[in-house]
Motif scaffolding. Sequence first.
Motif, PDB file in Angstrom:
ATOM      1  N   TYR A   1      -4.300  -7.483 -24.814  1.00  0.00           N
ATOM      2  CA  TYR A   1      -4.777  -6.350 -24.020  1.00  0.00           C
ATOM      3  C   TYR A   1      -4.027  -5.083 -24.395  1.00  0.00           C
TER       4      TYR A   1
ATOM      5  N   GLN B   1     -11.454 -11.573 -16.292  1.00  0.00           N
ATOM      6  CA  GLN B   1     -11.389 -10.643 -17.426  1.00  0.00           C
ATOM      7  C   GLN B   1     -12.560  -9.659 -17.409  1.00  0.00           C
TER       8      GLN B   1
ATOM      9  N   PHE C   1      -6.183  -9.409 -16.953  1.00  0.00           N
ATOM     10  CA  PHE C   1      -6.690  -9.940 -18.215  1.00  0.00           C
ATOM     11  C   PHE C   1      -5.805 -11.092 -18.686  1.00  0.00           C
TER      12      PHE C   1
END
Lengths: 407, 289
Positions: free
Chosen positions: B77, B25, B194
């Motif tokens: 995200y 991430q 992510f």
Amino acid sequence: MRTSITRRVALLAAAGAAALGLTGPADAQTSIKIGYAISRTGPNTGGAAVTTLPNYELWVKEVNAAGGIKLGDKRVPIEVVQYDDRSNAEEAVRALERLINQDKVDFILPPWGTGLNLAVGPILNREGYPHLAATAVTDRAPELAKRWPNSFWLLGTSADAAKTLVELLVKLRDEKKIGETVAMVSVADGFGIDLSAAARPVLTNAKFKLAYDKSYPVGTQDLAPIINDVKALNPDVVIAFSYPPDTLALTEQSRLAGLNPKVFYTGVGTAFPLYRQRFGNNAQGVMGIGGWSGDSPAIKDYLARHKAAAPNNAEPDRWASAVTYASLQMLQQAIEKVGKIDRAAVIKELQTGSFDTVIGKVKLENNMPTRYWWVGQWQDGEFYGIAPAGNDGARTAIVPKPAWAAP
Amino acid sequence: MTNAILTGLMLGGMYALTAMGLTLQYGVARIMNLSYGEFLIAAAFASHWLFTGWALSPFLGLALVIPVAFAVSFAVYKLLLTPLVRRARTRDALEVDSILATFGLAFIVQGSMLSLFGGAYYSYSYLAFPVHLLGETIAANRLAALAVTILLGAVLYLALTRTRAGTAVRAVAVDPSAAQLVAIDVARTSALTFALGGALVAAAGVLVSTFLTFSASSGVVFTMKALIIVVMGGIGNILGCVIAGLLLGVSEALVASFVDPGLTLAVNFALFLTVLLVKPAGLFGRATR
């Protein structure tokens, strides 16, 4: 024009009446405002959520269901104002200042834990509020009770805790149930430092052999190295002054490593219902700090009411929970005896009166109780108090602890 | 000695496991996710709930929790972080913005867990029996967690170094603008990475819950530890992350066994500082500036 004047006059009159009403004959209290700041977030949440909050909620619910607190010849309900102290001393003090100055609460219930109770002590003393510290263990309790006559230290001192534990060990050694090798581990934080410092000299004076004496940092995620070292020493007694996550981890690790001392004692968390739930029959014989008179009808009734009121039928812990609830009963009885909101008189009543509570009759001496449970033991699914042996309902210790079984 | 190294490897494996998601991430999507530990705890709660409520083994629970976590992270995200990514002029600006946004997110996640599960400690017993290995005894659940860590680490490492998609991910990690020039969809790659990080942290949460006691507010401990390991291993480097984790675990166990258990934290930070002094970009990091 005329109407507007009359309106203004009426308003003025109303305002005047209201202003007079504060000091005038309309002194009638319609509710008792009780405030508290409690750790709903941060590292103290785990303790506050098990020991303190359910008792506050249970007490308020029960008192209001009964019509409220008796002031003179009528009952007034409790109104609650509460904040989150985020497990932070400054935040706790700020919240209390707000409760006192803005919310103008009549009484304040204490936060959870030794640190926060010490932090809010000065402000409660300065503003003259009774401070019923039900979840603080400190050696300075007698001194604090003198300095802050409004403060009541219901859980006693760590020196007492250590002394009682060692007295029990001495008795067991005299009965030839245990030998003399002791291993002691402690968490390097308030509770662990205090208790190990108190226990060290008492153990040596009692001629125990302290084979292992080490501390570990708060939040240590693997206690296997400690347990492995202790196991190699093959001690008769293992004492851990630990916090709840470590209490569970140390027990688990001992079981896995097959460390089977005759006395296995762990710190905060041993008295939690989670302990029995986690270890089942393996909890049998484990000793820990605290305890209660598990067979007393008052405690059994309290346990049932607590379970019925708390979310998920949560049970209280077997140490400070009952003391916390008892402190609320004491506060209520003191207010009722005084018969009005007079905090100085309530403090006086708490110092001198005697109270009927779930933990029995309580009469304070120098702002502290005269009886405590210091050592408890899981016996057949209940955490009974076993020392001091002179307390009502004290059980005989099961020694040696049965060996761990496979889960 | 064997014993200390074995327990150290178990602990180090857990550290590496809890940090792997963050390295993706932070290293690739450039999101400094301060709500990382909260997501780990959320997965632990999910596992606890599946195990105590439905008697579902945490290892089967993984099959359920991982896809959900992937989807949730992808949504986070897309909804929360994409506006920041669009707005940010430089990667450094994105880092700062993401710190603020995910700090807020941490409170939301923690608050929801507190209202759902309360503040009490949670713990359950799974695979809690001793296993004998090299003449030493260790807990089966920790061993299982280590095995899964090694498996995940190896799969990830191979995927990143041997596949096309993995190459794209590494390209984005190194230089997103150059990656764009060779027709890599940077936005999509970042979002997927992510989400993959989110799936990894969920796996970590499930495995950790089998042997650690946790509560709704214990997430921050994991965020801090993961951050140390990610920085120490070299940001965005899976291999570095695993090695840094193992290094910390083993050194902690050795110090606890041979010196004093009270010094484990000190040795952690000493190691961290030494690595940063000698190699400022981390063990396996490349200096980019």
